[in-house]
Design a protein around this motif. Structure first.
Motif, PDB file in Angstrom:
ATOM      1  N   THR A   1       0.825  -1.207   0.000  1.00 17.51           N
ATOM      2  CA  THR A   1       0.000   0.000   0.000  1.00 17.51           C
ATOM      3  C   THR A   1       0.856   1.253   0.000  1.00 17.51           C
ATOM      4  O   THR A   1       2.054   1.213   0.273  1.00 17.51           O
ATOM      5  CB  THR A   1      -0.908   0.012   1.241  1.00 17.51           C
ATOM      6  N   GLN A   2       0.193   2.364  -0.298  1.00 20.09           N
ATOM      7  CA  GLN A   2       0.809   3.682  -0.206  1.00 20.09           C
ATOM      8  C   GLN A   2       0.540   4.233   1.184  1.00 20.09           C
ATOM      9  O   GLN A   2      -0.408   3.819   1.855  1.00 20.09           O
ATOM     10  CB  GLN A   2       0.208   4.622  -1.271  1.00 20.09           C
ATOM     11  N   TRP A   3       1.366   5.183   1.615  1.00 17.95           N
ATOM     12  CA  TRP A   3       1.186   5.809   2.920  1.00 17.95           C
ATOM     13  C   TRP A   3      -0.242   6.338   3.041  1.00 17.95           C
ATOM     14  O   TRP A   3      -0.738   7.008   2.147  1.00 17.95           O
ATOM     15  CB  TRP A   3       2.180   6.956   3.088  1.00 17.95           C
TER      16      TRP A   3
ATOM     17  N   ILE B   1     -10.592  -4.176  -0.435  1.00 18.06           N
ATOM     18  CA  ILE B   1     -10.623  -2.799  -0.932  1.00 18.06           C
ATOM     19  C   ILE B   1      -9.545  -1.986  -0.212  1.00 18.06           C
ATOM     20  O   ILE B   1      -9.108  -2.343   0.882  1.00 18.06           O
ATOM     21  CB  ILE B   1     -12.006  -2.136  -0.754  1.00 18.06           C
ATOM     22  N   LEU B   2      -9.137  -0.900  -0.856  1.00 18.38           N
ATOM     23  CA  LEU B   2      -8.211   0.056  -0.263  1.00 18.38           C
ATOM     24  C   LEU B   2      -8.959   1.358  -0.034  1.00 18.38           C
ATOM     25  O   LEU B   2      -9.670   1.832  -0.925  1.00 18.38           O
ATOM     26  CB  LEU B   2      -7.020   0.327  -1.190  1.00 18.38           C
ATOM     27  N   LYS B   3      -8.767   1.927   1.147  1.00 17.02           N
ATOM     28  CA  LYS B   3      -9.380   3.208   1.457  1.00 17.02           C
ATOM     29  C   LYS B   3      -8.319   4.138   2.024  1.00 17.02           C
ATOM     30  O   LYS B   3      -7.415   3.697   2.725  1.00 17.02           O
ATOM     31  CB  LYS B   3     -10.513   3.041   2.484  1.00 17.02           C
ATOM     32  N   ALA B   4      -8.453   5.408   1.697  1.00 12.62           N
ATOM     33  CA  ALA B   4      -7.595   6.463   2.258  1.00 12.62           C
ATOM     34  C   ALA B   4      -8.434   7.735   2.310  1.00 12.62           C
ATOM     35  O   ALA B   4      -9.411   7.892   1.568  1.00 12.62           O
ATOM     36  CB  ALA B   4      -6.348   6.665   1.402  1.00 12.62           C
ATOM     37  N   ALA B   5      -8.054   8.637   3.172  1.00 12.88           N
ATOM     38  CA  ALA B   5      -8.800   9.889   3.335  1.00 12.88           C
ATOM     39  C   ALA B   5      -8.837  10.676   2.030  1.00 12.88           C
ATOM     40  O   ALA B   5      -7.832  10.768   1.316  1.00 12.88           O
ATOM     41  CB  ALA B   5      -8.153  10.735   4.433  1.00 12.88           C
TER      42      ALA B   5
END
Length: 138
Positions: free
Chosen positions: A53-55, A104-108
């Motif tokens: 993942t990314q930061w 799934i991937l979630k980020a703000a």
């Protein structure tokens, strides 16, 4: 009374105390592992997925069961990154039940990223545990 000793004792200022409290209050809830003793009608399911993942990104699992958020990303189960790049979560699922799910991937402030490909499918076992060892499909 030794006044030198009292001066050497570390003290937390009000800012530090507030920061600690806010950290506790705003931290994501800990993933509570279900009881090791599943009922006769349920199994302990552990989802493991390798995802680089990314930061700021968090990995979740969602699927066709209410326990997995019923395909709603806002109700998806968060996975722990404690063994990064393997993300894991444990949930209690009904035994001997067809299951569809995806990671799934979630980020703000970004759209949810659904893994590619068809839904993952299985039938939970009649008793015991169910464990996955998947890789996130980009």
């Amino acid at each position: 009374m030794d006044r030198t000793r009292s001066r050497l004792r570390p003290r937390l200022g009000i800012t530090a105390v507030l920061a600690l409290l806010l950290g506790v209050l705003l931290a994501p809830p800990a993933l509570a592992a279900p009881s090791a003793q599943a009922s006769q009608n349920s199994v302990v399911a552990t989802f493991n997925v390798t995802a680089h993942t990314q930061w700021g990104q968090q990995v979740y699992v969602t699927g066709n069961r209410p326990e997995l958020g019923s395909w709603n990303p806002d109700k998806a189960v968060p996975l722990s990154s404690a063994s990064y790049p393997t993300w894991s979560a444990t949930v209690l699922l009904p035994a001997n039940t067809p299951l569809e799910f995806k990671y799934i991937l979630k980020a703000a402030n970004t759209p949810v990223i659904w893994e590619s490909g068809p839904n993952r499918t299985t039938v939970t076992p009649p008793t015991g545990t169910y464990i996955t060892h998947d890789s996130f499909r980009n």
